[in-house]
Design a protein around this motif. Structure first.
Motif, PDB file in Angstrom:
ATOM      1  N   VAL A   3       0.846  -1.187   0.000  1.00 15.48           N
ATOM      2  CA  VAL A   3       0.000   0.000   0.000  1.00 15.48           C
ATOM      3  C   VAL A   3       0.882   1.238   0.000  1.00 15.48           C
ATOM      4  O   VAL A   3       1.763   1.386   0.864  1.00 15.48           O
ATOM      5  CB  VAL A   3      -0.927   0.036   1.228  1.00 15.48           C
ATOM      6  N   LEU A   4       0.650   2.134  -0.952  1.00 14.47           N
ATOM      7  CA  LEU A   4       1.347   3.419  -1.002  1.00 14.47           C
ATOM      8  C   LEU A   4       0.450   4.479  -0.390  1.00 14.47           C
ATOM      9  O   LEU A   4      -0.710   4.614  -0.772  1.00 14.47           O
ATOM     10  CB  LEU A   4       1.689   3.792  -2.444  1.00 14.47           C
ATOM     11  N   ARG A  22      -0.603  -4.772  11.110  1.00 12.82           N
ATOM     12  CA  ARG A  22      -1.158  -5.862  11.914  1.00 12.82           C
ATOM     13  C   ARG A  22      -2.078  -6.753  11.094  1.00 12.82           C
ATOM     14  O   ARG A  22      -2.320  -7.909  11.448  1.00 12.82           O
ATOM     15  CB  ARG A  22      -1.940  -5.289  13.106  1.00 12.82           C
ATOM     16  N   HIS A  23      -2.614  -6.191  10.007  1.00 17.15           N
ATOM     17  CA  HIS A  23      -3.513  -6.958   9.139  1.00 17.15           C
ATOM     18  C   HIS A  23      -2.798  -7.471   7.897  1.00 17.15           C
ATOM     19  O   HIS A  23      -3.443  -7.901   6.935  1.00 17.15           O
ATOM     20  CB  HIS A  23      -4.704  -6.085   8.739  1.00 17.15           C
ATOM     21  N   GLY A  24      -1.473  -7.405   7.899  1.00 14.20           N
ATOM     22  CA  GLY A  24      -0.711  -7.991   6.806  1.00 14.20           C
ATOM     23  C   GLY A  24      -0.375  -7.067   5.656  1.00 14.20           C
ATOM     24  O   GLY A  24       0.124  -7.527   4.617  1.00 14.20           O
ATOM     25  N   PHE A  25      -0.625  -5.756   5.795  1.00 11.50           N
ATOM     26  CA  PHE A  25      -0.312  -4.819   4.719  1.00 11.50           C
ATOM     27  C   PHE A  25       1.118  -4.316   4.849  1.00 11.50           C
ATOM     28  O   PHE A  25       1.628  -4.085   5.951  1.00 11.50           O
ATOM     29  CB  PHE A  25      -1.269  -3.624   4.756  1.00 11.50           C
ATOM     30  N   ASP A  26       1.767  -4.122   3.715  1.00 11.95           N
ATOM     31  CA  ASP A  26       3.110  -3.546   3.652  1.00 11.95           C
ATOM     32  C   ASP A  26       2.955  -2.091   3.223  1.00 11.95           C
ATOM     33  O   ASP A  26       2.531  -1.816   2.094  1.00 11.95           O
ATOM     34  CB  ASP A  26       3.959  -4.333   2.654  1.00 11.95           C
ATOM     35  N   ILE A  27       3.264  -1.157   4.124  1.00  9.24           N
ATOM     36  CA  ILE A  27       2.967   0.256   3.912  1.00  9.24           C
ATOM     37  C   ILE A  27       4.228   1.039   3.573  1.00  9.24           C
ATOM     38  O   ILE A  27       5.281   0.844   4.191  1.00  9.24           O
ATOM     39  CB  ILE A  27       2.325   0.890   5.173  1.00  9.24           C
ATOM     40  N   THR A  42       4.275   0.025  -8.604  1.00  7.27           N
ATOM     41  CA  THR A  42       4.752  -1.181  -7.922  1.00  7.27           C
ATOM     42  C   THR A  42       3.908  -1.525  -6.698  1.00  7.27           C
ATOM     43  O   THR A  42       4.288  -2.397  -5.911  1.00  7.27           O
ATOM     44  CB  THR A  42       6.222  -1.006  -7.486  1.00  7.27           C
ATOM     45  N   PHE A  43       2.762  -0.845  -6.539  1.00  9.38           N
ATOM     46  CA  PHE A  43       1.911  -1.059  -5.373  1.00  9.38           C
ATOM     47  C   PHE A  43       0.558  -1.617  -5.782  1.00  9.38           C
ATOM     48  O   PHE A  43       0.149  -1.539  -6.947  1.00  9.38           O
ATOM     49  CB  PHE A  43       1.734   0.258  -4.604  1.00  9.38           C
ATOM     50  N   ASP A  44      -0.150  -2.189  -4.782  1.00  7.48           N
ATOM     51  CA  ASP A  44      -1.446  -2.823  -5.028  1.00  7.48           C
ATOM     52  C   ASP A  44      -2.620  -1.946  -4.618  1.00  7.48           C
ATOM     53  O   ASP A  44      -3.760  -2.202  -5.018  1.00  7.48           O
ATOM     54  CB  ASP A  44      -1.546  -4.140  -4.238  1.00  7.48           C
TER      55      ASP A  44
END
Length: 228
Positions: A3-4, A22-27, A42-44
């Protein structure tokens, strides 16, 4: 999921990152619109505070949406209908007024993701939807007319899938704004701007499908699937 977050408030983004991780997101944070436009590919998922220091956040959303189908949630000042409509017209999937609760943000992200890949029953998803010469494949997200691949934006595909999955159903404008755009209905009639948003996308969809009769307008009621 990567996530950007485009927001110049490092402290606020730090708290948001901790919660979403905590919910598995890469920020990852960027502080300007220009940086967001450089990095988004490059982000979802994309979160943006419209109050950016270098450029109008709505313009960032418009530029990004013209080039990508990445899901977008925008953060605005105290919420008004105009804020929501402008965000939707700029291509955002949802918008939230600051300050907001992280649990609500997480729920809205999940809702946008569900709309990004509409989940039909297993039986329906196992087979493409075929209506005359039109074929809509929910799994591959491909649309073909007479075998010709039709390139649609994410919103256009979601709109078409909504109509095609229930071809005998008439969808009101309010239903479409809620199901396709994620508009939070407050019980009041849709504004003229919201209606124009739907009309613009219906018109674009008809043009790409090559025949206006694929989407039937029932004046004063809504839209349903046609037969080309």
């Amino acid at each position: 999921m990567r996530v950007l977050v485009a927001d110049s408030d490092a402290i606020g983004v730090g708290s948001l990152s901790t919660e979403l991780q905590r919910h598995g997101f890469d920020i990852e944070q960027c502080g300007t619109g220009a940086e967001a436009l450089e990095k988004y590919s490059t982000f979802d998922f994309f979160l943006i505070d419209l109050a950016l220091p270098d450029m109008d956040g709505l313009e960032v959303c418009r530029l990004l949406r013209s080039a990508s189908d990445i899901p977008i949630i925008a953060f605005t000042d105290p919420d008004t209908e105009l804020d929501r409509i402008l965000c939707l017209q700029a291509g955002c999937d949802d918008c939230m007024a600051k300050p907001f609760g992280y649990r609500e943000l997480h729920a809205r992200i999940e809702a946008v993701l569900r709309r990004s890949g509409p989940q039909l029953s297993a039986a329906v998803r196992s087979q493409p939807i075929v209506i005359g010469s039109l074929c809509v494949d929910p799994d591959t997200r491909e649309v073909r007319v007479n075998g010709r691949l039709i390139r649609l934006t994410r919103i256009e595909f979601c709109l078409l899938l909504q109509l095609a999955s229930q071809p005998q159903t008439v969808f009101t404008r309010t239903q479409l704004m809620a199901d396709v755009w994620g508009y939070q209905h407050d019980g009041r009639p849709l504004s003229a701007r919201a209606s124009r948003t739907i009309d613009t996308h219906v018109s674009a969809l008809r043009k790409k499908l090559g025949d206006p009769s694929w989407v039937v307008t029932l004046r004063g009621i809504g839209f349903r699937m046609g037969h080309g």
